[in-house]
Design a protein around this motif. Structure first.
Motif, short mmCIF file in Angstrom:
data_model
loop_
_atom_site.label_atom_id
_atom_site.label_comp_id
_atom_site.label_asym_id
_atom_site.label_seq_id
_atom_site.Cartn_x
_atom_site.Cartn_y
_atom_site.Cartn_z
N ILE A 13 0.83 -1.02 0.22
CA ILE A 13 0.16 0.11 -0.19
C ILE A 13 1.08 1.41 -0.24
O ILE A 13 0.78 2.03 -0.59
CB ILE A 13 -1.13 -0.01 1.07
CG1 ILE A 13 -1.80 -0.79 0.64
CG2 ILE A 13 -2.15 1.33 1.63
CD1 ILE A 13 -3.19 -1.38 2.12
N GLU A 14 2.03 1.20 0.64
CA GLU A 14 2.94 2.36 0.60
C GLU A 14 3.37 2.49 -0.58
O GLU A 14 3.84 3.59 -1.31
CB GLU A 14 4.21 2.22 1.51
CG GLU A 14 3.63 2.08 3.19
CD GLU A 14 2.73 3.17 3.32
OE1 GLU A 14 2.90 4.42 3.24
OE2 GLU A 14 1.40 3.65 4.19
N ASN A 15 4.08 1.76 -0.95
CA ASN A 15 4.48 1.74 -2.83
C ASN A 15 3.04 1.97 -3.43
O ASN A 15 3.96 3.62 -4.39
CB ASN A 15 5.00 -0.39 -2.86
CG ASN A 15 6.62 -0.08 -2.08
OD1 ASN A 15 6.74 0.66 -1.66
ND2 ASN A 15 6.39 -1.51 -2.13
N ALA A 35 3.11 5.60 -2.91
CA ALA A 35 4.44 6.48 -3.69
C ALA A 35 3.60 6.82 -5.00
O ALA A 35 4.08 7.48 -5.53
CB ALA A 35 5.91 5.91 -3.12
N GLU A 36 4.08 5.65 -6.04
CA GLU A 36 3.56 5.64 -7.48
C GLU A 36 2.56 6.29 -7.90
O GLU A 36 2.92 7.24 -8.56
CB GLU A 36 3.04 4.24 -7.84
CG GLU A 36 4.13 3.22 -7.66
CD GLU A 36 4.45 2.31 -8.26
OE1 GLU A 36 3.34 1.51 -10.03
OE2 GLU A 36 5.07 0.80 -7.93
N ILE A 37 1.54 6.79 -7.03
CA ILE A 37 0.25 7.15 -7.18
C ILE A 37 0.88 9.08 -7.30
O ILE A 37 0.32 9.99 -7.46
CB ILE A 37 -0.73 7.22 -6.07
CG1 ILE A 37 -0.51 5.76 -7.14
CG2 ILE A 37 -1.86 8.18 -6.52
CD1 ILE A 37 -2.99 5.85 -6.31
N ALA A 38 1.44 9.25 -5.89
CA ALA A 38 2.32 10.57 -5.64
C ALA A 38 3.02 10.76 -7.07
O ALA A 38 3.20 12.33 -7.14
CB ALA A 38 3.22 10.85 -4.77
N GLN A 39 3.91 9.68 -7.74
CA GLN A 39 4.69 10.28 -8.28
C GLN A 39 4.13 10.04 -9.95
O GLN A 39 4.30 11.34 -10.75
CB GLN A 39 6.13 9.04 -9.05
CG GLN A 39 6.58 8.82 -10.64
CD GLN A 39 7.85 9.88 -9.48
OE1 GLN A 39 8.12 10.32 -8.25
NE2 GLN A 39 8.31 11.38 -10.58
N ILE A 40 3.03 9.76 -9.67
CA ILE A 40 1.70 10.38 -11.09
C ILE A 40 1.23 11.06 -11.43
O ILE A 40 1.18 12.08 -12.16
CB ILE A 40 1.04 8.97 -11.06
CG1 ILE A 40 2.33 7.56 -11.20
CG2 ILE A 40 0.43 8.92 -12.62
CD1 ILE A 40 0.50 5.95 -12.11
#
Length: 167
Positions: A130-132, A135-140
């Motif tokens: 979930i944390e990963n 982080a990916e959603i924040a990057q996108i």
């Protein structure tokens, strides 16, 4: 008066007395036989009354047996339902205890973190994933903001990404 005369007189009285006593004994025997017959009749009547009472009670019991069977079947059904309910409650309690252990494991600093609880390790893996994903959603999101700010055409980018992936 001769001695034989007196003797005969006394004998006759004795014989007469014996006949009276014999008659009394016969009367007493007849009375005893009648009393015995009456007692037998009374005993027979009592026995018949007792047999009638026993038969009445047996009939009552025979009439009660089907109702008792129905009551027993109903009780068996209720007992089975209670068993199923207890089993269901047992499963729920086990689930609650597992959740309690998981929560207390994460919060309690005195518990061993490296325990061999498979659910705890699974929960930790899921929380890391979930944390990963966060982080990916924040990057996108940040990439999309850059694209919007620079004014780039998304259709061209998608076309380029697909053509590079196929080559």
């Amino acid at each position: 008066m001769s001695f034989s005369y007196l003797k005969n007189k006394f004998k006759k009285k004795k014989e007469g007395e014996e006949k009276a006593e014999d008659n009394r004994e016969i009367i007493k025997l007849d009375e005893l036989e009648q009393e015995a017959a009456e007692e037998m009749a009374q005993k027979k009547k009592e026995e018949e009354e007792l047999i009638t009472q026993v038969m009445t009670r047996i009939n009552e019991i025979e009439n009660d047996i089907p109702r008792i069977k129905v009551s027993i079947d109903t009780l068996k059904t209720q007992i089975n339902e209670l068993r199923e309910e207890i089993d269901r409650l047992d499963k729920v309690i086990k689930d609650v205890m597992v959740l309690y252990e998981i929560v207390s494991q994460q919060i309690n600093p005195f518990k061993d973190v490296d325990s061999a609880n498979p659910l705890l390790s699974e929960i930790q893996e899921l929380s890391e994933e979930i944390e990963n994903l966060k982080a990916e959603i924040a990057q996108i999101k940040s990439d999309l903001r850059l694209l919007v700010i620079d004014g780039m055409d998304l259709d061209d980018l998608i076309y380029e990404a697909i053509s590079e992936g196929g080559a």
